[in-house]
Design an enzyme around this catalytic site. Structure first.
Site, PDB file in Angstrom:
ATOM      1  N   HIS A 159      -1.681   4.955   2.456  1.00 16.47           N
ATOM      2  CA  HIS A 159      -1.844   3.551   3.016  1.00 16.47           C
ATOM      3  C   HIS A 159      -3.371   3.684   3.827  1.00 16.47           C
ATOM      4  CE1 HIS A 159      -1.296  -0.165   5.384  1.00 16.47           C
ATOM      5  NE2 HIS A 159      -0.371  -0.231   4.708  1.00 16.47           N
TER       6      HIS A 159
ATOM      7  N   ASP B 159       5.356  -0.463   0.265  1.00 13.92           N
ATOM      8  CA  ASP B 159       5.212  -1.358  -1.194  1.00 13.92           C
ATOM      9  C   ASP B 159       6.070  -0.330  -2.245  1.00 13.92           C
ATOM     10  OD1 ASP B 159       3.414  -3.274  -0.146  1.00 13.92           O
ATOM     11  OD2 ASP B 159       1.909  -1.695  -0.202  1.00 13.92           O
TER      12      ASP B 159
END
Length: 430
Positions: free
Chosen positions: A306, A364
């Site tokens: 991330h 995600d």
């Protein structure tokens, strides 16, 4: 304000700038007078070292893997609360009492229907239109139907607009889905909770009864909580920038949805599922893992690591548990994509390369798997993200509008184009 200040030498002249302290997190250098004092701007592509505003809503520590809504850890809110409680917290700054929550839930519930004329608005889109394209258009059109809540100088109208956006977004999202798959719209039901009502509007059909599975409704609710806000990301900054001009809240949220649509932002979970489809089967995973480790290969594993969280994404830990709860409840055992996802998860959590580089599965990755298991096509993933993020956008917009120091956003630039030159008649140009 901190005791110390920052010094900047420009052309042999020293300039002092205040250093401001937040309640937690890094301090900031207040450069608002930089151009006036020095005749220079700062250069910060992507604004990664620039605080665009002062906010009390969300705090992130990417190194420690921390996400707080109004000071409350995301883990506690997701484990013990529900989405509408988090909405109240983000909007008003405190967790509600029972009476406050009951009142808030009631007001949201009775705003879930949309103007009946909006049904005809959907028929103007092609059936194969991406649901996010439909969302941008329909949410922006809300300002054409609700004139009584577009005056941003009126606190009551701001409150009504906030409630309407939170309440109507699931209805609009479900209608976008139904239109996409060619099924009739399903009206909201006031006897169902927020997430359960959304699932009912998406998956019920007139010809038979649909009962919402409470495990799946809880998973949907948790997904909404985890995506509700994430500080000054691209879409939130877009909402604030649009709002700084005095635009009505519906237009600002539509701008946020348009920004969220990008694959580098809200489209990441859709990209992760597309990657799993590209891999196709478990026996091909070693090939793609090897490609991911090859610096000369452009292939990248989507849904791992991330930009903000240099440690583990705190939302991913909660989402991992939720994913396995959903898969267990549905008894899914023969889905090749989910088999690929689960094997990739094992590798990423144990392979030395991924562990050393902290390329852990992020939210995600897990949300994409969960939403697929719930029955949503990948084209709906970003729509669901927008639904959840609406409350964060509204809270940030409301805070921005009520901030007396806020001015219209006007970033500057480093100009590298042509210098001053004279116009040449067309017959003299070579």
């Amino acid at each position: 304000m901190a005791d110390n200040n920052a010094k900047l030498n420009v052309g042999g002249n020293a300039h002092d700038f205040d250093v401001l302290d937040g309640s937690i997190g890094p301090s900031v250098v207040n450069i608002s007078s930089l151009y006036k004092d020095t005749g220079m701007f700062t250069y910060d592509p992507g604004f990664t070292s620039t605080a665009s505003c002062e906010s009390k809503i969300t705090y992130i520590d990417g190194d420690e893997g921390t996400l707080l809504y109004r000071g409350y850890p995301i883990e506690q809110l997701a484990d013990h609360g529900d989405f509408l409680e988090s909405c109240y917290l983000l909007l008003y700054g405190e967790l509600p009492t029972k009476a406050q929550k009951d009142d808030f839930v009631s007001r949201v519930t009775y705003h879930t229907m949309i103007h009946e004329q909006m049904n005809r608005f959907f028929s103007g889109f092609r059936r194969d239109a991406h649901p996010m394209a439909v969302m941008v258009g329909t949410v922006g059109a809300l300002s054409a139907f609700y004139h009584d809540s577009t005056d941003i100088t009126d606190p009551h109208q701001r409150m009504v607009a906030s409630l309407r956006m939170i309440a109507k977004m699931p209805t609009i999202a479900a209608m976008a889905y139904k239109y996409h798959v060619g099924q009739p719209f399903v009206y909201p039901r006031n006897d169902l909770g927020y997430a359960a009502n959304f699932l009912h509007m998406c998956f019920a059909v007139p010809c038979e009864e649909y009962k919402v599975n409470p495990v799946l409704a809880r998973a949907m609710d948790r997904i909404f909580i985890l995506h509700a806000d994430h500080e000054q990301n691209a879409s939130t900054s877009t909402v604030r920038l649009a709002g700084s001009s005095g635009a009505n809240p519906f237009a600002c949220i539509a701008a946020g949805i348009a920004c969220l649509w990008g694959p580098a932002h809200g489209g990441a979970n859709e990209a992760a599922l597309n990657m799993l489809s590209e891999i196709g089967s478990v026996d091909r995973i070693p090939e793609f893992v090897a490609r991911a480790k090859d610096k000369n290969d452009p292939f990248r594993l989507m849904g791992f690591g991330h930009r903000v969280y240099k440690n583990y994404d705190p939302r991913a830990r909660i989402m991992q548990k939720t994913t396995h709860e959903v898969l267990g409840e549905l008894g899914i055992k023969d889905d090749p994509l989910l088999d690929v996802a689960m094997e990739l998860e094992k590798i990423a959590l144990n392979d030395e390369y991924f562990v050393d580089k902290k390329l852990y599965p992020n939210i995600d990755f897990y949300s994409g798997i969960t939403l697929r298991a719930l029955g949503f096509p990948t084209t709906m993933f970003t729509v669901l993200f927008a639904l959840a993020r609406t409350v964060g956008w509204i809270a940030q917009w409301k805070e921005m509008v009520e901030d007396p120091s806020q001015r219209i956003g006007r970033p500057r630039q480093l100009y590298t184009g042509a210098k001053l030159r004279d116009y040449t008649p067309i017959d003299q140009r070579r």
